[in-house]
Design a protein around this motif. Structure first.
Motif, mmCIF file in Angstrom:
data_model
loop_
_atom_site.group_PDB
_atom_site.id
_atom_site.type_symbol
_atom_site.label_atom_id
_atom_site.label_comp_id
_atom_site.label_asym_id
_atom_site.label_seq_id
_atom_site.Cartn_x
_atom_site.Cartn_y
_atom_site.Cartn_z
ATOM 1 N N GLU A 266 -0.012 9.654 12.169
ATOM 2 C CA GLU A 266 -0.394 11.007 12.596
ATOM 3 C C GLU A 266 -1.669 10.964 13.420
ATOM 4 O O GLU A 266 -1.790 11.615 14.467
ATOM 5 N N GLU A 267 -2.646 10.166 12.955
ATOM 6 C CA GLU A 267 -3.908 10.055 13.678
ATOM 7 C C GLU A 267 -3.721 9.402 15.045
ATOM 8 O O GLU A 267 -4.317 9.832 16.042
ATOM 9 N N SER A 268 -2.859 8.376 15.107
ATOM 10 C CA SER A 268 -2.635 7.685 16.380
ATOM 11 C C SER A 268 -1.907 8.587 17.382
ATOM 12 O O SER A 268 -2.220 8.601 18.576
ATOM 13 N N GLN B 220 -5.634 -0.696 11.988
ATOM 14 C CA GLN B 220 -6.958 -0.509 11.400
ATOM 15 C C GLN B 220 -6.854 0.214 10.062
ATOM 16 O O GLN B 220 -7.481 -0.182 9.067
ATOM 17 N N LYS B 221 -6.042 1.288 10.037
ATOM 18 C CA LYS B 221 -5.869 2.048 8.794
ATOM 19 C C LYS B 221 -5.235 1.191 7.703
ATOM 20 O O LYS B 221 -5.610 1.255 6.534
ATOM 21 N N VAL B 222 -4.252 0.389 8.113
ATOM 22 C CA VAL B 222 -3.577 -0.482 7.143
ATOM 23 C C VAL B 222 -4.555 -1.497 6.574
ATOM 24 O O VAL B 222 -4.576 -1.773 5.373
ATOM 25 N N ARG B 223 -5.411 -2.063 7.463
ATOM 26 C CA ARG B 223 -6.408 -3.039 6.998
ATOM 27 C C ARG B 223 -7.375 -2.395 6.005
ATOM 28 O O ARG B 223 -7.722 -2.988 4.981
ATOM 29 N N GLU B 224 -7.830 -1.182 6.319
ATOM 30 C CA GLU B 224 -8.747 -0.480 5.409
ATOM 31 C C GLU B 224 -8.091 -0.225 4.061
ATOM 32 O O GLU B 224 -8.715 -0.379 3.007
ATOM 33 N N ALA B 225 -6.791 0.178 4.108
ATOM 34 C CA ALA B 225 -6.075 0.434 2.849
ATOM 35 C C ALA B 225 -5.927 -0.852 2.041
ATOM 36 O O ALA B 225 -6.077 -0.853 0.811
ATOM 37 N N GLU B 226 -5.668 -1.965 2.741
ATOM 38 C CA GLU B 226 -5.559 -3.264 2.069
ATOM 39 C C GLU B 226 -6.866 -3.634 1.383
ATOM 40 O O GLU B 226 -6.894 -4.105 0.239
ATOM 41 N N ARG B 227 -7.985 -3.420 2.110
ATOM 42 C CA ARG B 227 -9.298 -3.749 1.546
ATOM 43 C C ARG B 227 -9.604 -2.914 0.321
ATOM 44 O O ARG B 227 -10.122 -3.411 -0.678
ATOM 45 N N ASP B 228 -9.296 -1.614 0.411
ATOM 46 C CA ASP B 228 -9.541 -0.740 -0.738
ATOM 47 C C ASP B 228 -8.716 -1.181 -1.947
ATOM 48 O O ASP B 228 -9.207 -1.203 -3.073
ATOM 49 N N ARG B 229 -7.442 -1.555 -1.683
ATOM 50 C CA ARG B 229 -6.576 -1.985 -2.773
ATOM 51 C C ARG B 229 -7.114 -3.271 -3.399
ATOM 52 O O ARG B 229 -7.139 -3.427 -4.626
ATOM 53 N N GLN B 230 -7.576 -4.184 -2.542
ATOM 54 C CA GLN B 230 -8.105 -5.453 -3.046
ATOM 55 C C GLN B 230 -9.359 -5.229 -3.877
ATOM 56 O O GLN B 230 -9.532 -5.833 -4.942
ATOM 57 N N PHE B 231 -10.248 -4.343 -3.403
ATOM 58 C CA PHE B 231 -11.486 -4.060 -4.147
ATOM 59 C C PHE B 231 -11.156 -3.435 -5.504
ATOM 60 O O PHE B 231 -11.717 -3.814 -6.532
ATOM 61 N N ILE C 132 0.853 -1.195 0.000
ATOM 62 C CA ILE C 132 0.000 0.000 0.000
ATOM 63 C C ILE C 132 0.883 1.237 0.000
ATOM 64 O O ILE C 132 2.099 1.159 0.193
ATOM 65 N N ASP C 133 0.287 2.404 -0.178
ATOM 66 C CA ASP C 133 1.013 3.671 -0.248
ATOM 67 C C ASP C 133 1.584 4.022 1.125
ATOM 68 O O ASP C 133 0.844 4.053 2.109
ATOM 69 N N PRO C 134 2.913 4.325 1.244
ATOM 70 C CA PRO C 134 3.497 4.717 2.532
ATOM 71 C C PRO C 134 2.792 5.926 3.147
ATOM 72 O O PRO C 134 2.725 6.053 4.376
ATOM 73 N N ALA C 135 2.262 6.819 2.297
ATOM 74 C CA ALA C 135 1.564 8.000 2.814
ATOM 75 C C ALA C 135 0.371 7.607 3.678
ATOM 76 O O ALA C 135 0.060 8.282 4.672
ATOM 77 N N LEU C 136 -0.298 6.506 3.320
ATOM 78 C CA LEU C 136 -1.448 6.048 4.119
ATOM 79 C C LEU C 136 -1.001 5.603 5.504
ATOM 80 O O LEU C 136 -1.684 5.842 6.502
#
Length: 538
Positions: free
Chosen positions: A34-36, A124-135, A24-28
Motif C-alpha cells: 500500500e505504501e509503495s 525495506q518493510k519486510v527487512r524491518e519486520a524480520e528484524r522485529d521478529r528476530q528481536f 512474518i505477518d502477511p498484513a505487514l
C-alpha cells in the motif's frame, strides 16, 4: 503496470508467499505494498498531495484516494492536501477544522522506475519486520544457552547461525585459543540482545560465569528442579573455576549431586569448557566458613573478618601458602570473586610477627603516657587494654583483676590516663581554633577535640561545612572501578566512626541548621519501616 482485475489476486498471493518465506505477518507485506503504491501515485499526481492506497484483504482490489484536511486560515501551508473552512464549503456541508475530504482517484500505471521504487519499499518493510521478529524471539532468551552453527570467522570474532539470524561470539568471549571451522556446532550463552540500527545484535559468550551455571543446570536435574541452587560462580576461563552450591533438601549432598556418578556430570561440563578444572564448594551463610571452603585445597588456620571494610585476613601454615595463593594467584583470586571479599593471606609466622609488633606498640603507649615500667605495661596489654580511653573510663573492677593492682593503684592509673587525655584534648582544641574552627563546630555534640582538629585540617571549619559532608567522606568507604575495589579514606576514619554514626552526625547538624524537618525524617523512617515489615510478611 496498471492495477487490473487480472493482477489483483496476484497481489495477495505475492504477499502471502513473501510472508511465508520470511515468517512474518502477511498484513505487514500488504501494508508495505500500500505504501509503495501510494508513493508511485504521488509521483504521478504530485508529491504535495496526500494520496493513500487501500488494498482489500479479500479481493486484492487497490483503492486510490486523495485526502484533504480542513485547517484554520492562518495554518494553511499545503494547498494540495489542506484547505480552509471557506474553501471546503463547496464540497462539504458545515465543514469544521479537522474534518477530512476523501475522494477516490483513478489508479495509476506504474512505470519501470516506479515499480523499482515500490519493490525497494516492500523489501525495506519486510527487512524491518524480520528484524522485529528476530528481536522479539531472542530478547527473552538472554541468559540461556543456545546451539549455534559456525558460519565464518572475522578478525577473531566468530559469526554463527542461530536459526532466525546471525549472532556474534567475540574473541574475548572465547575460551583460551578456541578456533572453529565453518559448520562446527557450538554451545554458547546468550549474554545480551540489543536493538540497533542495522538490526538486532545477539552477543554470545563462552567465558561468562553464567555459562557454567547454565551448563550445570542442564546436567544436574536437582539444580533444574530448584532442590540445589548455584549461589556463586568464579571462573578463569579455560583454566580453573569455583562454583558454590547449596541444597534445600537435607538428604541430598549438593557437591555429590553436581559431581555425579563417577564424576559423569561434572565431567560433561569440563569437556564442554575445554578441560577447565572445576572446584565444587558447599555454600555457607557464615562468610569465614565459606571462605575456608572456597580456598580448598589449601588448609586454613585462622580467619579474621572485617565486615565494614569488606576485607578478610586468612592465616595459613607456611607449607600451605603457595597452595592457598595458587599459580599466579589464581586460587586466592577465584576465592575472592566467589566470596566478594578482599582476601589477605599470611603465614602463621607473619601473623605472629604482626601481633608481636602490635603488642610492643601498645606496651610503649602505656609506658610513655602512664609512666609505667615495661612489665606493668605488658600486663595491661595482656588483659586486652588497647588504648588510654579504655584505661581511663572502664569500671575500676576490670583493673582490679590484674595481678598486683589494688584499688589505690587502679585509681592512680585512671587519674594518669585522664590527665593525658585531657591534655591531648586541650592541645587539639587549641590547634583546631588556630586552624580556623568556629564555635558552631566546636560546640557540636558528638565530635571530640581531635575530630574537630582533623576536620579543620580538611577545611571543614563550621557547622554548615560539616552538614554538607557525605557520610563516606567522614567514615571512609570502598569504590568498585572496573571490577577492582579502591579504598576511600574518611576524615574521621582514624577515630573508628562508622558509616551509620557519620550519617547520624550529619543529619543532626542539618536538623540544627533547619535544613531538614525532623517530622519529615520521622515520616520517611516510618514509611521505610512499613515497607520492610511488608517485605518480611511477604
Amino acid at each position: 503496470m496498471a492495477i487490473t482485475s487480472a493482477n489483483q489476486l496476484e497481489l495477495l498471493q505475492t504477499a502471502e508467499a513473501v510472508a511465508r518465506e520470511k515468517m512474518i505477518d502477511p498484513a505487514l507485506v500488504i501494508e508495505a505494498m500500500e505504501e509503495s503504491l501510494a508513493r508511485a501515485a504521488k509521483s504521478r499526481y504530485g508529491a504535495e498531495m496526500d494520496i493513500r492506497v487501500s488494498i482489500d484483504r479479500k479481493t486484492g482490489r487497490a483503492t486510490f484516494t486523495r485526502v484533504r484536511t480542513v485547517v484554520e486560515d492562518e495554518l494553511l501551508e499545503n494547498y494540495q492536501a489542506e484547505f480552509t473552512v471557506e474553501q471546503a464549503k463547496q464540497y462539504m456541508e458545515n465543514p469544521e477544522v479537522g474534518q477530512q475530504l476523501i475522494e477516490e482517484v483513478p489508479p495509476v500505471e506504474m512505470g519501470r522506475i516506479a515499480a523499482q521504487s515500490a519493490k525497494q519499499v516492500i523489501l525495506q518493510k519486510v527487512r524491518e519486520a524480520e528484524r522485529d521478529r528476530q528481536f522479539e524471539e531472542f530478547k527473552d532468551r538472554a541468559g540461556t544457552i543456545i546451539n549455534a552453527l559456525v558460519k565464518r570467522e572475522e578478525y577473531g570474532n566468530v559469526i554463527v547461525d542461530v536459526g532466525a539470524g546471525e549472532a556474534i561470539l567475540r574473541r574475548n568471549e572465547k575460551i583460551g585459543r578456541e578456533s572453529y571451522r565453518p559448520n562446527d556446532r557450538i554451545r554458547c550463552y546468550i549474554k545480551d540482545v540489543r536493538r540497533e540500527q542495522r538490526g538486532p545484535q545477539i552477543f554470545l559468550s563462552r567465558t561468562a560465569p553464567e555459562f557454567m551455571a547454565e551448563l550445570f543446570k542442564m546436567e544436574v536435574p536437582e539444580i533444574y528442579d530448584g532442590i540445589i541452587e548455584i549461589k556463586a560462580v568464579a571462573r578463569d576461563p579455560g583454566s580453573r573455576a569455583k562454583i558454590a552450591v547449596i541444597s534445600y533438601d537435607g538428604s541430598i549432598d549438593p557437591v555429590g549431586a553436581c559431581v555425579g556418578m563417577r564424576g559423569s556430570r561434572v565431567q560433561a561440563v569440563v569437556n564442554e569448557l575445554q578441560g577447565e578444572k572445576i572446584d565444587i564448594i558447599p555454600w555457607n551463610d557464615d562468610q569465614p566458613t565459606f571462605l575456608v571452603n572456597a580456598l580448598q585445597p589449601a588448609e586454613v588456620s585462622k580467619v579474621v573478618l572485617d565486615e565494614e571494610a569488606g576485607k578478610i585476613e586468612v592465616v595459613v601454615p607456611e607449607e600451605q601458602l603457595s597452595l592457598a595463593i595458587g599459580r599466579r594467584g589464581q586460587n586466592v583470586r577465584l576465592a575472592s570473586q566467589l566470596t566478594g571479599l578482599d582476601i589477605d593471606i599470611m603465614t602463621e609466622a607473619d601473623e605472629s610477627a604482626r601481633r608481636q609488633a602490635e603488642f610492643e606498640e601498645r606496651t610503649k603507649l602505656f609506658m610513655d603516657n602512664l609512666d609505667l615500667d615495661e612489665f606493668f605495661a605488658q600486663l595491661l596489654v595482656s588483659e586486652g587494654f588497647t588504648n588510654l580511653e579504655e584505661v581511663a573510663y572502664v569500671e575500676i573492677d576490670e583493673l582490679l583483676v590484674i595481678d598486683g593492682v589494688d584499688e589505690g593503684t587502679a585509681q592512680e592509673l585512671q587519674a594518669r590516663a585522664r590527665d593525658v587525655l585531657e591534655a591531648a584534648a586541650k592541645a587539639a582544641l587549641e590547634s583546631a581554633r588556630a586552624l580556623g574552627a568556629e564555635d558552631s563546630l566546636i560546640d557540636f555534640d558528638g565530635l571530640t577535640p581531635q575530630m574537630i582538629e582533623a576536620l579543620a585540617k580538611d577545611d571543614v571549619k563550621t557547622l554548615e561545612d560539616f552538614a554538607t559532608c557525605a557520610d563516606w567522606e567522614l567514615a571512609g568507604g570502598w569504590t568498585t572501578v572496573d571490577g577492582e575495589r579502591h579504598k576511600d579514606d574518611g576524615v574521621l576514619e582514624p577515630f573508628d566512626v562508622s558509616l551509620e554514626e557519620a550519617q547520624q552526625l550529619v543529619m543532626t547538624a542539618r536538623i540544627m541548621l533547619g535544613w531538614v524537618d525532623p517530622a519529615d525524617l520521622e515520616a520517611e523512617t516510618e514509611e521505610e519501616d512499613g515497607e520492610t515489615t511488608e517485605e518480611a510478611e511477604a
